[in-house]
Write a protein that holds these residues in place. Structure first.
Motif, PDB file in Angstrom:
ATOM      1  N   LEU A 183       0.831  -1.211   0.000  1.00 45.21           N
ATOM      2  CA  LEU A 183       0.000   0.000   0.000  1.00 45.21           C
ATOM      3  C   LEU A 183       0.860   1.253   0.000  1.00 45.21           C
ATOM      4  O   LEU A 183       0.569   2.225  -0.720  1.00 45.21           O
ATOM      5  CB  LEU A 183      -0.879   0.012   1.246  1.00 45.21           C
ATOM      6  N   PHE A 184       1.945   1.221   0.794  1.00 42.15           N
ATOM      7  CA  PHE A 184       2.790   2.411   0.867  1.00 42.15           C
ATOM      8  C   PHE A 184       3.493   2.649  -0.462  1.00 42.15           C
ATOM      9  O   PHE A 184       3.637   3.799  -0.898  1.00 42.15           O
ATOM     10  CB  PHE A 184       3.799   2.268   2.005  1.00 42.15           C
ATOM     11  N   THR A 185       3.897   1.559  -1.138  1.00 39.82           N
ATOM     12  CA  THR A 185       4.497   1.723  -2.469  1.00 39.82           C
ATOM     13  C   THR A 185       3.500   2.352  -3.430  1.00 39.82           C
ATOM     14  O   THR A 185       3.839   3.274  -4.167  1.00 39.82           O
ATOM     15  CB  THR A 185       4.945   0.357  -3.002  1.00 39.82           C
ATOM     16  N   LEU A 222       0.984   4.236  -2.717  1.00 41.02           N
ATOM     17  CA  LEU A 222       0.605   5.606  -2.367  1.00 41.02           C
ATOM     18  C   LEU A 222       1.740   6.592  -2.595  1.00 41.02           C
ATOM     19  O   LEU A 222       1.503   7.741  -2.966  1.00 41.02           O
ATOM     20  CB  LEU A 222       0.178   5.659  -0.900  1.00 41.02           C
ATOM     21  N   SER A 223       2.991   6.195  -2.346  1.00 44.63           N
ATOM     22  CA  SER A 223       4.040   7.207  -2.293  1.00 44.63           C
ATOM     23  C   SER A 223       4.987   7.194  -3.480  1.00 44.63           C
ATOM     24  O   SER A 223       5.726   8.147  -3.660  1.00 44.63           O
ATOM     25  CB  SER A 223       4.845   7.057  -1.014  1.00 44.63           C
ATOM     26  N   LYS A 224       5.012   6.156  -4.295  1.00 49.87           N
ATOM     27  CA  LYS A 224       5.933   6.164  -5.435  1.00 49.87           C
ATOM     28  C   LYS A 224       5.308   6.913  -6.602  1.00 49.87           C
ATOM     29  O   LYS A 224       4.084   7.032  -6.695  1.00 49.87           O
ATOM     30  CB  LYS A 224       6.274   4.728  -5.840  1.00 49.87           C
ATOM     31  N   ARG A 225       6.166   7.359  -7.530  1.00 50.67           N
ATOM     32  CA  ARG A 225       5.660   8.147  -8.646  1.00 50.67           C
ATOM     33  C   ARG A 225       5.898   7.485  -9.992  1.00 50.67           C
ATOM     34  O   ARG A 225       5.491   8.027 -11.009  1.00 50.67           O
ATOM     35  CB  ARG A 225       6.326   9.522  -8.633  1.00 50.67           C
ATOM     36  N   ASN A 226       6.579   6.343  -9.978  1.00 49.91           N
ATOM     37  CA  ASN A 226       6.819   5.636 -11.233  1.00 49.91           C
ATOM     38  C   ASN A 226       5.711   4.602 -11.418  1.00 49.91           C
ATOM     39  O   ASN A 226       5.385   3.860 -10.500  1.00 49.91           O
ATOM     40  CB  ASN A 226       8.186   4.959 -11.140  1.00 49.91           C
ATOM     41  N   ILE A 283       5.525   1.785 -13.150  1.00 49.86           N
ATOM     42  CA  ILE A 283       5.919   0.380 -13.001  1.00 49.86           C
ATOM     43  C   ILE A 283       6.074   0.048 -11.522  1.00 49.86           C
ATOM     44  O   ILE A 283       5.665  -1.022 -11.054  1.00 49.86           O
ATOM     45  CB  ILE A 283       7.246   0.129 -13.749  1.00 49.86           C
ATOM     46  N   LYS A 284       6.647   0.997 -10.744  1.00 52.02           N
ATOM     47  CA  LYS A 284       6.819   0.763  -9.308  1.00 52.02           C
ATOM     48  C   LYS A 284       5.463   0.641  -8.627  1.00 52.02           C
ATOM     49  O   LYS A 284       5.277  -0.167  -7.712  1.00 52.02           O
ATOM     50  CB  LYS A 284       7.618   1.926  -8.720  1.00 52.02           C
ATOM     51  N   ILE A 311       2.812  -0.615  -9.975  1.00 51.89           N
ATOM     52  CA  ILE A 311       2.273  -1.945 -10.287  1.00 51.89           C
ATOM     53  C   ILE A 311       2.999  -3.024  -9.471  1.00 51.89           C
ATOM     54  O   ILE A 311       2.386  -3.999  -9.035  1.00 51.89           O
ATOM     55  CB  ILE A 311       2.354  -2.202 -11.803  1.00 51.89           C
ATOM     56  N   LEU A 327       7.148   7.821 -17.412  1.00 52.62           N
ATOM     57  CA  LEU A 327       6.272   7.042 -16.535  1.00 52.62           C
ATOM     58  C   LEU A 327       6.010   7.782 -15.235  1.00 52.62           C
ATOM     59  O   LEU A 327       5.440   7.222 -14.304  1.00 52.62           O
ATOM     60  CB  LEU A 327       6.906   5.688 -16.217  1.00 52.62           C
ATOM     61  N   THR A 347       4.247  10.045 -12.703  1.00 55.31           N
ATOM     62  CA  THR A 347       2.848  10.487 -12.614  1.00 55.31           C
ATOM     63  C   THR A 347       2.736  11.996 -12.461  1.00 55.31           C
ATOM     64  O   THR A 347       1.675  12.555 -12.707  1.00 55.31           O
ATOM     65  CB  THR A 347       2.146   9.831 -11.424  1.00 55.31           C
ATOM     66  N   TRP A 359      -1.833  14.036  -8.255  1.00 53.29           N
ATOM     67  CA  TRP A 359      -2.620  14.263  -7.049  1.00 53.29           C
ATOM     68  C   TRP A 359      -1.772  14.937  -6.004  1.00 53.29           C
ATOM     69  O   TRP A 359      -0.577  14.988  -6.137  1.00 53.29           O
ATOM     70  CB  TRP A 359      -3.233  12.995  -6.483  1.00 53.29           C
TER      71      TRP A 359
END
Lengths: 118, 235, 78
Positions: free
Chosen positions: A20-22, A24-28, A30-31, A33, A108, A110, A118
């Motif tokens: 969940l943290f990945t 919510l907080s990552k911007r890539n 593929i990461k 997914i 990729l 966001t 967001w």
């Protein structure tokens, strides 16, 4: 608690949290997914761990007079079995969308894709 | 800001999960429905693998829905990856990106390919007796095609046989269900004789249905892998 | 029981590695390690059917599909 291993639930819930943290907080993309597949594995592990009972065997008869009251719960296993296969289908669909997004925006990230901020 | 929002959402979910999980009686006794399945499963279905009995007898309609979800996912992947239409030439360029694998890798993958297919078939044919079944066997078959794609640069899968296999397997599942509706009064009724325990031809329609699922899942996952390999590179 | 504790800790470490790696290929390999350890845990939880599916799909096909998608886009997370 008659359960033998509370470690199991720690592992499953921890994996759900990391996923969940990945997400919510990552911007890539593929990461994100990758985070979804971690979340998927964690939820499956939690469901099977709920059905587990200490000192009982798998729900498969190996001889004609095996005792069914010495087996673990087969219902969560049947649910998780199909959930894993569907998880692969959903992951592949998300990756196809990510490839198409990369073809359109050449990134990729966001933050740079209009409509995904967001 | 973003990390703070993420952390607060996460904290909310942790508290909610902890509160709800503390009411689940972990590791106590099974649910009543599971007790029924375990006590009557073999007598009702003839399958000694009780997970298979749940997947394909008590909850077979759900399994049909799940196979449909997988079909729609692979259909969507094909649509997204093949649209817009490829131009001529870019396809050839994408094919020659990587150097050819060595002789050992190529011949080794070609040698292992039929053996892995055979193993996948064994897994889904014995799904009602031993651990395994259509979903596992199908994914093993798809991994055989993945091995061919990795080992042979020029390997291309013909899509027509895959589509035909997939359609026939899906039609088989529904037709067996409809025959059950006609013979026994409800959809996916187990109308064939149960046979004797621990033999291959037992458990009525379950081996037929699991073979259909195995072929369908194998064809769909192979199609997903092939579509991913054959789509053009965006770089 | 000690095996389950060791495997769980290793699985959580691999999951954190999948979060922290900047190289996407390394993150996907860590994700495959999580799936592999999870399939061993499914086996220890008396669910051999699920363990087979997770080993073939989670550790095999998912990783391959991710690697193909990364090859078609970009390898490093910026």
């Amino acid at each position: 608690m008659t359960t033998g291993n509370p470690m199991m639930y720690v592992g499953a819930v921890g994996l759900i949290m990391i996923g969940l943290f990945t997400v919510l907080s990552k911007r890539n993309l593929i990461k994100i997914i990758v985070g979804l597949t971690l979340l998927d594995t964690g939820v499956n592990l939690l469901l099977v761990a709920i059905g587990y009972i200490h000192n009982r065997t798998a729900p498969i008869l190996t001889q004609a007079h095996a005792d069914p009251s010495k087996m673990v719960d087969p219902v969560p296993q049947a649910l998780v079995l199909t959930a894993i296969v569907i998880g692969l289908g959903v992951t592949a669909l998300a990756l196809a969308l990510a490839i198409r997004v990369y073809g359109h925006y050449k990134t990729l990230d966001t933050r740079k894709i209009r409509g995904l901020k967001w | 800001m973003r990390a703070f929002v993420s952390f607060s959402v996460l904290a909310l979910i942790v508290v909610g999960l902890a509160l709800s999980l503390s009411h689940v009686p972990f590791g106590k006794d099974r649910m009543q429905v599971a007790n029924y399945y375990l006590d009557h499963g073999v007598a009702d279905t003839g399958a000694t693998n009780l997970v298979t009995a749940v997947v394909l007898n008590y909850r077979a309609l759900d399994t049909l829905g799940e196979v449909t979800v997988l079909f729609i996912a692979s259909l969507g992947l094909g649509v997204f990856l093949s649209w817009p239409k490829k131009k001529e030439g870019t396809q050839e360029e994408g094919k020659r990106e990587l150097p050819e694998a060595s002789l050992i890798v190529r011949r080794g993958s070609q040698f292992l390919f039929p053996l892995i297919i055979l193993f996948g078939g064994y897994i889904f044919l014995h799904g009602h007796l031993t651990p395994g079944g259509g979903f596992q066997g199908g994914s093993v078959i798809a991994s055989a095609f993945l091995l061919m794609f990795l080992g042979n640069n020029a390997y291309r899968l013909r899509h027509t046989p895959l589509t035909v296999t997939e359609s026939l397997a899906g039609i088989t599942f529904v037709v067996v269900g409809l025959i059950g509706l006609g013979v026994g009064g409800y959809f996916l009724n187990n109308f064939l004789p149960k046979g004797s325990m621990f033999s291959l031809f037992s458990a009525g329609v379950i081996p037929i249905l699991y073979s259909a699922i195995g072929l369908k899942v194998g064809a769909e996952l192979s199609g997903i892998v092939a579509n991913m390999f054959e789509s053009r590179s965006e770089r | 029981m000690i095996y389950i504790a060791i495997l769980t800790v290793a699985m959580l470490i691999a999951g954190l590695a999948a979060y922290f790696f900047r190289d996407l290929i390394a993150a996907v390999v860590a994700c495959a390690a999580v799936s592999l350890i999870a399939s061993v845990l499914f086996y220890l939880l008396q669910a051999p059917d699920v363990a087979m599916a997770e080993a073939a799909i989670g550790a095999g096909l998912t990783t391959a599909i991710f690697v193909i998608a990364i090859r078609k886009t970009g390898r490093y997370e910026k």
